[in-house]
Write a protein that holds these residues in place. Structure first.
Motif, short mmCIF file in Angstrom:
data_model
loop_
_atom_site.label_atom_id
_atom_site.label_comp_id
_atom_site.label_asym_id
_atom_site.label_seq_id
_atom_site.Cartn_x
_atom_site.Cartn_y
_atom_site.Cartn_z
N GLY A 94 27.32 -75.85 15.17
CA GLY A 94 26.63 -77.09 15.50
C GLY A 94 27.56 -78.14 16.09
N TRP A 95 28.71 -78.35 15.46
CA TRP A 95 29.67 -79.32 15.98
C TRP A 95 30.25 -78.87 17.32
N SER A 96 30.35 -77.56 17.52
CA SER A 96 30.81 -77.04 18.82
C SER A 96 29.80 -77.39 19.91
N LEU B 94 19.17 -76.44 13.51
CA LEU B 94 20.57 -76.63 13.91
C LEU B 94 20.66 -77.41 15.21
N LEU B 95 19.84 -77.03 16.20
CA LEU B 95 19.87 -77.74 17.49
C LEU B 95 19.39 -79.18 17.33
N ASP B 96 18.37 -79.39 16.52
CA ASP B 96 17.84 -80.73 16.31
C ASP B 96 18.89 -81.64 15.69
N ARG B 97 19.71 -81.08 14.83
CA ARG B 97 20.73 -81.87 14.13
C ARG B 97 21.92 -82.20 15.02
N TYR B 98 22.36 -81.23 15.81
CA TYR B 98 23.64 -81.39 16.50
C TYR B 98 23.54 -81.61 18.01
N ALA B 99 22.48 -81.15 18.66
CA ALA B 99 22.42 -81.21 20.12
C ALA B 99 22.35 -82.64 20.63
N ALA B 100 21.63 -83.51 19.91
CA ALA B 100 21.44 -84.88 20.39
C ALA B 100 21.57 -85.88 19.25
N GLY C 176 27.93 -88.97 32.72
CA GLY C 176 26.69 -88.55 33.36
C GLY C 176 26.39 -87.09 33.06
N TYR C 177 27.42 -86.25 33.15
CA TYR C 177 27.24 -84.84 32.81
C TYR C 177 26.94 -84.68 31.33
N THR C 178 27.52 -85.53 30.51
CA THR C 178 27.27 -85.46 29.06
C THR C 178 25.79 -85.64 28.76
N VAL C 179 25.18 -86.69 29.31
CA VAL C 179 23.77 -86.96 29.00
C VAL C 179 22.85 -85.92 29.63
N ILE C 180 23.25 -85.37 30.78
CA ILE C 180 22.45 -84.31 31.41
C ILE C 180 22.45 -83.06 30.54
N ILE C 181 23.62 -82.69 30.04
CA ILE C 181 23.73 -81.51 29.18
C ILE C 181 22.93 -81.72 27.89
N TYR D 149 19.93 -79.48 26.39
CA TYR D 149 19.94 -78.92 25.04
C TYR D 149 18.63 -79.26 24.30
N VAL D 150 18.20 -80.49 24.43
CA VAL D 150 16.98 -80.90 23.74
C VAL D 150 15.78 -80.09 24.23
N GLY D 151 15.77 -79.78 25.53
CA GLY D 151 14.69 -78.97 26.07
C GLY D 151 14.62 -77.59 25.46
N PHE D 152 15.76 -77.08 24.97
CA PHE D 152 15.78 -75.74 24.38
C PHE D 152 14.86 -75.64 23.16
N TYR D 153 14.80 -76.72 22.37
CA TYR D 153 14.00 -76.63 21.15
C TYR D 153 12.75 -77.52 21.17
#
Length: 616
Positions: free
Chosen positions: A560-562, A473-479, A140-145, A149-153
């Motif tokens: 990105g992987w981090s 970078l965020l688009d590739r790795y965040a989600a 649940g915390y994973t999908v919330i985070i 992240y997606v909201g950032f970009y």
């Protein structure tokens, strides 16, 4: 009893009757009224309440349509316009629909249905919904985070659309010619570019010196002033103002919960369909439009021999429907308990996919016109992503009579597509965390502002001179891999640990009928297998990160992987934490961890349902 003729009523037990607002309700009496041959039969049994006393006063959608439009608005986003049509064209046209529809029925729709039912029955957000299997709360915390992240970009892309909308409020669109301060000496007017001019050097879609391409890259992004991701510079003031306005719209839409957001979607969810229809009607009247549509619909069954086509279909159907971001769980948690979420899942997921297909006609009618104008093939103007909606399509619009009007309605469409999808992501974060931490629920307005302001601060990195590299970078790795992993664990937790049988019984309590064998098989075997293959394919096909000709430094891939791991690690870390704090022996801790919280008293009695082998 007959599924089509059964009414369900609930009465609180005497232990909970003292106060429906202050005393936690432990049990409800389930009374099934059955009718057969004109005679009614009743059967009552005491079952655990799916929700606590506080949930008695949990707000619900003002109208059923508020919920449906919110789900449709979230699922139908920019990818429906800027990705699906190109994927369909590239991967065999009509042939691409074979794997696409297949994955819709065996994975996309079952997962969509599962999340709606999960949220509606438990009336909790993405984290606290795991009271059904506490050891999995980390997912649940994973999908919330990930939603955060997606909201950032994602809000930055909405800000671009808003910037273009303001730039369109002129008699002559600013990307029509090369007479602007931001144009380079190499800028070439579109009427001077044709197949002979380009030669074999590049396709028209990749040519960077058209007025539209230079407006996007030099006026909006200022990418020419950056050497790469290690040379960002300061945020652009024009985009900062647009981003502030976007964040303000999101705050205003969400700060009162679904009572306010449910009204906003009447505009944001319906406007794209009106605009698409207008653009389609105009597009099919253009010269060369039919060539574009024929290219879009051509059938090349040989393409199905390519594994990449199947990977593209799988990823597109999954990301298009939006399962796994916690949004569907959050939205469904505000439904009435007996709402028919089965019908909602079928309806909204179907509308989403039909929209993707329909948008291809509006896109490729204009691409056919572009190819006709420049005497090139469709493949030379066909592209996806930002290049389609911020370069190729605006350029085509600029050559039409009444170009200002069509530009305005087009960017209003992009703005509304982005806004309601971003609203869904933020609602998942707000609902998920406020359900878990009651102090946040009591201060929802302040928390909503904090989330919006936090995404604004990080988004500032994406509107610098080198901001496009941060966004890429965020688009590739965040989600990417992380969201596939999250939904895989979610499907395993519901189907294998909580149990398909128990989950089906929950659905029966809500709607009066159990899911059929098809849905149960998909939940338990097909969907998890699909997600596992998708995770593996995502990792295997992950190459070096690049933006056009710019190759990112190796350290940026590690960053990105981090970012991806920072969300995925919540699953094992929380599971370990939960096992450490639970009482008893190791086996008893496992039993507590996989048993719904309201049944922990059964563990003390040695009765652990999940340890029994049960048939699907």
């Amino acid at each position: 009893y007959r599924e089509s003729n059964c009414s369900v009523s609930y009465s609180s037990s005497s232990s909970a009757a003292a106060s429906s607002f202050n005393v936690e309700k432990k049990e409800v009496e389930l009374i099934l009224v059955k009718e057969q041959n004109g005679v009614q039969y009743t059967n009552s049994s005491v079952v655990a309440s799916p929700s606590s006393g506080e949930d008695v006063v949990r707000e619900t959608w003002g109208k059923k349509m508020d919920f449906l439009l919110s789900v449709i608005g979230f699922a139908v986003d920019l990818a429906n316009v800027w990705r699906f049509p190109y994927l369909c064209y590239k991967n065999g046209g009509g042939a691409f629909l074979i794997p696409y529809v297949l994955f819709l029925f065996i994975a996309g729709m079952p997962l969509f249905y599962m999340e709606l039912a999960l949220g509606q029955y438990n009336r909790e957000g993405a984290a606290t919904v795991w009271k059904i299997c506490p050891i999995f709360k980390g997912v649940g915390y994973t999908v919330i985070i990930i939603a955060l992240y997606v909201g950032f970009y994602y809000n930055v892309i909405i800000a671009w659309s808003l910037y273009y909308l303001f730039a369109s409020l002129t008699s002559e669109l600013p990307w029509l010619n090369c007479d602007n301060p931001w144009n380079s000496p190499n800028c070439t007017e579109p009427q001077h570019i044709n197949g002979t001019f380009l030669g074999n050097r590049t396709s028209y879609a990749k040519y960077k010196n058209t007025p539209a391409a230079e407006f996007y890259e030099r006026r909006v992004l200022h990418i020419h002033e950056s050497k790469g991701i290690n040379d960002l510079g300061l945020p652009r003031w024009e985009l900062t103002l647009c981003l502030i306005l976007v964040v303000f719209i999101l705050c205003f839409s969400l700060w009162k919960g679904v009572k306010s957001s449910g009204k906003v979607v009447y505009v944001t969810a319906t406007m794209p369909y009106i605009v698409l229809l207008v653009l389609l009607i105009r597009g099919i009247t253009l010269p060369g439009a039919m060539n574009g549509i024929r290219a879009y619909l051509h059938i090349d069954l040989k393409k199905l021999n390519n594994p990449q086509v199947w990977i593209d279909a799988a990823t597109q159907i999954f990301f298009s429907l939006g399962a796994g971001f916690g949004v569907l769980i959050a939205f469904a948690s505000y439904n009435k308990f007996d709402n028919n979420c089965y019908r909602d899942a079928i309806l909204t997921s179907s509308i989403n996919c039909i929209t993707s297909f329909f948008s291809g006609f509006a896109v490729f009618s204009v691409l056919g016109y572009m190819a006709h104008q420049h005497h090139v093939n469709i493949k030379d103007v066909a592209t996806e992503g930002a290049g389609l909606v911020f370069i190729i399509y605006p350029e085509a619009i600029s050559t039409l009579p009444g170009s200002t009007f069509f530009a305005i309605v087009f960017f209003i469409m992009l703005l509304t597509l982005g806004i309601d999808s971003s609203m869904g992501g933020m609602e998942a974060v707000i609902t998920g965390l406020s359900d878990d931490f009651k102090i946040l629920k009591r201060n929802r307005k302040l928390f909503t502002f904090a989330v919006a302001f936090g995404t604004f601060l990080i988004a500032l990195l994406c509107i610098t001179n080198g901001g496009i590299f941060v966004l890429t970078l965020l688009d590739r790795y965040a989600a990417g891999t992380s969201i596939l992993f999250g939904v895989l664990i979610e499907a395993i937790g519901v189907s294998w640990f909580y149990g398909v049988d128990r989950f089906s019984e929950d659905i029966e309590r809500m709607m009066g009928f159990k899911p059929g064998i098809y849905w149960r098989l998909c939940w338990k075997f097909v969907s998890p297998a699909f997600l596992l293959l998708a995770v593996i394919a995502s990792i295997v096909t992950s190459g070096d990160l690049r933006y056009d000709d710019y190759i990112f430094p190796r350290w940026s891939n590690m960053v990105g992987w981090s970012i991806a791991l920072s969300s995925m690690l919540f699953v094992p870390i929380y599971a370990i934490y939960k096992l450490l704090i639970l009482p008893g022996t190791f086996k008893e801790r496992i039993a507590y961890g996989i048993t719904p919280e309201h049944e922990h008293h059964l563990v003390k009695e040695g009765n652990v349902r999940q340890f029994k082998v049960r048939k699907c």
